[in-house]
Design an enzyme around this catalytic site. Sequence first.
Site, short mmCIF file in Angstrom:
data_model
loop_
_atom_site.label_atom_id
_atom_site.label_comp_id
_atom_site.label_asym_id
_atom_site.label_seq_id
_atom_site.Cartn_x
_atom_site.Cartn_y
_atom_site.Cartn_z
N MET A 240 5.02 -1.96 -28.27
CA MET A 240 4.12 -2.55 -27.27
C MET A 240 2.68 -2.35 -27.71
SD MET A 240 5.92 -2.27 -23.61
CE MET A 240 5.48 -0.60 -23.21
N GLY B 292 3.27 7.80 -34.87
CA GLY B 292 4.70 7.72 -34.55
C GLY B 292 5.23 6.34 -34.95
N HIS B 293 4.49 5.28 -34.54
CA HIS B 293 4.90 3.93 -34.94
C HIS B 293 4.83 3.80 -36.46
CE1 HIS B 293 3.31 3.11 -30.75
NE2 HIS B 293 4.52 2.58 -30.69
N ASP C 50 11.57 8.26 -26.79
CA ASP C 50 12.20 7.52 -25.70
C ASP C 50 13.71 7.66 -25.89
OD1 ASP C 50 9.87 6.08 -24.31
OD2 ASP C 50 9.51 5.70 -26.42
N GLN D 134 16.04 5.45 -23.79
CA GLN D 134 15.94 4.04 -24.24
C GLN D 134 16.80 3.82 -25.49
OE1 GLN D 134 12.21 1.53 -24.45
NE2 GLN D 134 12.20 2.27 -26.54
O1 PAF Z 1 9.44 1.65 -26.63
C1 PAF Z 1 8.71 0.66 -26.44
O2 PAF Z 1 7.56 0.61 -26.90
C2 PAF Z 1 9.25 -0.50 -25.62
O3 PAF Z 1 10.05 -0.07 -24.58
C3 PAF Z 1 9.96 -1.56 -26.48
C4 PAF Z 1 11.22 -1.00 -27.11
C5 PAF Z 1 9.03 -2.07 -27.56
C6 PAF Z 1 10.38 -2.75 -25.60
O4 PAF Z 1 9.27 -3.36 -25.02
#
Ligand code: PAF
Length: 286
Positions: free
Chosen positions: A30, A36-37, A150, A153
């Site tokens: 997002m 981290g990304h 997450d 998730q």
């Molecule tokens: O973890 C995130 O940044 C969001 O939940 C994702 C997986 C990109 C979905 O919008």
Amino acid sequence: MEIIHRIKELQAALVPMRAAGKQVGLVPTMGALHEGHASLVGRAARENDLTVVSVFVNPTQFNDQNDLKKYPRTPEADCRLLEACGATHVFLPSVEEMYPSPDTRQFDFAPLDKVMEGACRPGHFNGVCQVVSKLFDIVQPHRAYFGEKDYQQLAIIREMVRRLHYRIDIVGCPIVRAADGLALSSRNARLSATDRREALAISRTLLESRAFAATHSVQETKQHVEQLLAAAPGLTPEYFEIVDGTSLQTIDAWSRSENPMGCAAVFCGPVRLIDNTSYAGVPHTA
Ligand code: PAF
């Protein structure tokens, strides 16, 4: 690195590459990207010929419109970081591009999506599954990369892939922490200097609870963490649960799980942060 806004253009770029045998990695994000990304994108770039990174603040996963409005958006800085990490394609769609009409699909991955974040943020995981399934259909990656911060998730996406028969390898990547222990998160950008200092009690408490867990029961450890978080200046804990790392259901004894996880959601000032720790490998004597 190509920056692409339209689904058709992204598919036009990817279809011939896939047909030529190139391996495609997808990193859904997002935006407001951080180290981290960068670790997810770097790993995707090492393991695939093409690395597609989506940058899209998905409105359907926000149950709080104020949270959506305040979510940090830094597309130029994101593209600079992505180029440096080896991304080959950045997908930056508009809301209309992703949702030309409302997405009425309902995902139900009970019991995984009914606890913790699912209980506190109704509709959140439905929105995550809506957008991630769209991205899977658009990009058709061989592998998709998600962070373990997450944790719930990641478990739900693995379950979605299993139940909907996506032929995609889901790669979970370890939490990246600042030198002082704070789990990196796009939301950290909204912490004041004082909030940032106070937020450290979250990772410190979770880490220290591993030693505590060695000589205490699940119930004692849960209570200990809850008390420490509640007493920490500036923090308002929403939940702390000790769950089995696969079923995400609470456990009542360490012996009930091969990978017990402690998962917390805590408000630090106005910012809601999540973090987790694994108790796997802790030599329990209680
Ligand atoms: O973890 C995130 O940044 C969001 O939940 C994702 C997986 C990109 C979905 O919008």
